[in-house]
Write an enzyme that holds these catalytic residues in place. Structure first.
Site, PDB file in Angstrom:
ATOM      1  N   ARG A  86     -11.498  36.207 -25.412  1.00 41.82           N
ATOM      2  CA  ARG A  86     -11.735  36.859 -26.702  1.00 41.82           C
ATOM      3  C   ARG A  86     -11.878  38.371 -26.594  1.00 41.82           C
ATOM      4  O   ARG A  86     -12.504  38.875 -25.658  1.00 41.82           O
ATOM      5  CB  ARG A  86     -12.994  36.270 -27.361  1.00 41.82           C
ATOM      6  CG  ARG A  86     -12.816  34.809 -27.772  1.00 41.82           C
ATOM      7  CD  ARG A  86     -14.141  34.111 -27.975  1.00 41.82           C
ATOM      8  NE  ARG A  86     -13.942  32.716 -28.393  1.00 41.82           N
ATOM      9  CZ  ARG A  86     -13.723  31.713 -27.558  1.00 41.82           C
ATOM     10  NH1 ARG A  86     -13.652  31.930 -26.249  1.00 41.82           N
ATOM     11  NH2 ARG A  86     -13.549  30.482 -28.016  1.00 41.82           N
ATOM     12  N   HIS A 111      -7.008  34.572 -26.893  1.00 41.47           N
ATOM     13  CA  HIS A 111      -5.849  34.174 -26.098  1.00 41.47           C
ATOM     14  C   HIS A 111      -4.531  34.808 -26.558  1.00 41.47           C
ATOM     15  O   HIS A 111      -3.479  34.154 -26.578  1.00 41.47           O
ATOM     16  CB  HIS A 111      -5.713  32.665 -26.064  1.00 41.47           C
ATOM     17  CG  HIS A 111      -6.789  31.962 -25.280  1.00 41.47           C
ATOM     18  ND1 HIS A 111      -7.472  32.550 -24.241  1.00 41.47           N
ATOM     19  CD2 HIS A 111      -7.306  30.703 -25.396  1.00 41.47           C
ATOM     20  CE1 HIS A 111      -8.338  31.691 -23.732  1.00 41.47           C
ATOM     21  NE2 HIS A 111      -8.264  30.563 -24.425  1.00 41.47           N
ATOM     22  N   HIS A 182      -4.460  27.550 -18.654  1.00 43.61           N
ATOM     23  CA  HIS A 182      -5.414  26.799 -19.461  1.00 43.61           C
ATOM     24  C   HIS A 182      -5.210  25.293 -19.289  1.00 43.61           C
ATOM     25  O   HIS A 182      -5.203  24.534 -20.266  1.00 43.61           O
ATOM     26  CB  HIS A 182      -5.282  27.192 -20.932  1.00 43.61           C
ATOM     27  CG  HIS A 182      -6.537  27.040 -21.736  1.00 43.61           C
ATOM     28  ND1 HIS A 182      -7.064  25.813 -22.056  1.00 43.61           N
ATOM     29  CD2 HIS A 182      -7.370  27.965 -22.274  1.00 43.61           C
ATOM     30  CE1 HIS A 182      -8.162  25.980 -22.784  1.00 43.61           C
ATOM     31  NE2 HIS A 182      -8.368  27.287 -22.910  1.00 43.61           N
ATOM     32  N   GLU A 310     -10.584  28.674 -15.951  1.00 40.64           N
ATOM     33  CA  GLU A 310      -9.684  29.729 -16.406  1.00 40.64           C
ATOM     34  C   GLU A 310      -9.962  31.013 -15.599  1.00 40.64           C
ATOM     35  O   GLU A 310     -10.849  31.786 -15.920  1.00 40.64           O
ATOM     36  CB  GLU A 310      -9.869  29.976 -17.895  1.00 40.64           C
ATOM     37  CG  GLU A 310      -9.618  28.742 -18.754  1.00 40.64           C
ATOM     38  CD  GLU A 310     -10.137  28.913 -20.166  1.00 40.64           C
ATOM     39  OE1 GLU A 310      -9.801  29.933 -20.813  1.00 40.64           O
ATOM     40  OE2 GLU A 310     -10.895  28.042 -20.629  1.00 40.64           O
TER      41      GLU A 310
END
Length: 348
Positions: A86, A111, A182, A310
């Site tokens: 973010r 993303h 992801h 991630e």
């Protein structure tokens, strides 16, 4: 070792969708689409000698672009960019110029915006055994990011059951970049909640987040908190069962060094997934918002039935000067390596 390119007969925005299968001498098998650079299957042999897929995904490509799936979109198996995680208020300033990105996650940009790298058809550059190299050229202004960014991503499957992801990127003008994969993993032969997976992370600090999971630059020691995975423990041992984990961890490492980011084991399968990375951060997500119908073999995926590691740079770093740099300039090369390695269970 074998690499096989398959034409799916499908197109997205007039571009051909291809699947590439990588197989090593042990029979470990990985299937990757050039759409979103999605790892759709990752099949290994468990301790019972049975083949087991350890990633969440679909049986057919069409399901990745279906309206139902996109309505509750969880980025299954995709590479995300131009900027992972973010960015506060979708805003940043670069060389004195302010940029406004899409607010696609509440008031923030998530993303890479509405149509990030996860929804793009990548060019297949090469399929040399046992590897695949994909390229995506993101034009200047795409999702309002500056600069034309060229990203090359190579997947290589070794006989040591390592899936290596090597990223390289260049730009023709200053821009920001933060890429990650992801994938959702579940090491249980029966699927279901990942709460009993045994997990550890060499991370002494995590990043403070606001109510929308945006970091503000504050590091918090994990000691004495539910976020302490320095010693192995079941994922669900300390979590809030209504939240799980959606947290950014600062790895204990030298910047740029290829080291362990996490190690996760599951007793029934006897499998361990070890993740290594050159990146300084591992965002650990246990799928609170998973709501997928008709996944592999027709089974749905519900909350907490997959976990993500991630690997990336610090989220929102472009707005936090004390964080490592996420600005890429002409003449520079962005590079990142992340490795997913399947091993016999070593932690308990």
């Amino acid at each position: 070792m074998n690499t096989k390119l398959i034409k799916t007969g499908k197109t997205v925005e007039g571009k051909e969708i291809l699947a590439v299968e990588l197989t090593n001498t042990k029979g470990t098998y990985v299937k990757i689409y050039n759409y979103g650079a999605i790892i759709s299957e990752f099949v290994v042999t468990n301790k019972q000698g049975k083949k087991q897929d350890i990633v969440l995904g679909f049986d057919e490509f069409d399901q990745y672009v279906s309206e139902d799936y996109l309505a509750a979109y969880p980025y299954l198996g995709a590479v995300v960019g131009r900027y992972a995680n973010r960015i506060k208020n979708g805003q940043f300033t670069l060389d004195g110029k302010a940029y406004q990105l899409a607010k696609n996650n509440g008031a923030d940009c998530l993303h890479g915006g509405v149509s990030g790298f996860d929804k793009k058809v990548w060019e297949v550059l090469s399929t040399i055994d046992p590897s695949l190299t994909l390229r995506y050229v993101s034009p200047a202004g795409e999702e309002n990011f500056p600069g034309t960014l060229t990203v090359d991503l190579t997947f290589k499957l070794t006989d040591e059951d390592e899936l290596i992801l090597d990223y390289k990127a260049t730009t023709d003008e200053a821009t920001i970049i933060n890429l990650t994969h992801h994938g959702y993993f579940n090491l249980s032969p029966e699927g279901g909640s990942v709460k009993d997976h045994i997990h550890r992370m060499p991370a002494s600090n995590y990043l403070k987040q606001d109510d929308n999971y945006v970091v503000d630059g504050t590091l918090i020691p994990v000691e004495g908190t539910i976020h302490d995975f320095l010693a192995p423990k079941p994922i669900g041992q300390d979590w809030d069962p209504q939240e799980g984990y959606d947290q950014t961890y600062v790895l204990d490492k030298e910047y740029g060094e290829l080291t362990l980011a996490s190690e996760t084991s599951e007793p029934k399968s006897g499998l361990t997934l070890a993740v290594y990375t050159t990146e300084p951060i591992a965002h650990f997500y246990t799928g609170k918002y998973l709501d997928v119908k008709n996944g592999r073999n027709g089974s749905g995926y519900n909350a907490y039935e997959g976990f993500c590691i991630e690997t990336q740079h610090h989220p929102n770093a472009v707005n936090i000067p004390t964080f490592p740099n996420t600005i890429l300039r002409p003449g520079e090369v962005y590079s990142q390596t992340t490795i997913y390695k399947i091993e016999p269970t070593t932690i308990s």
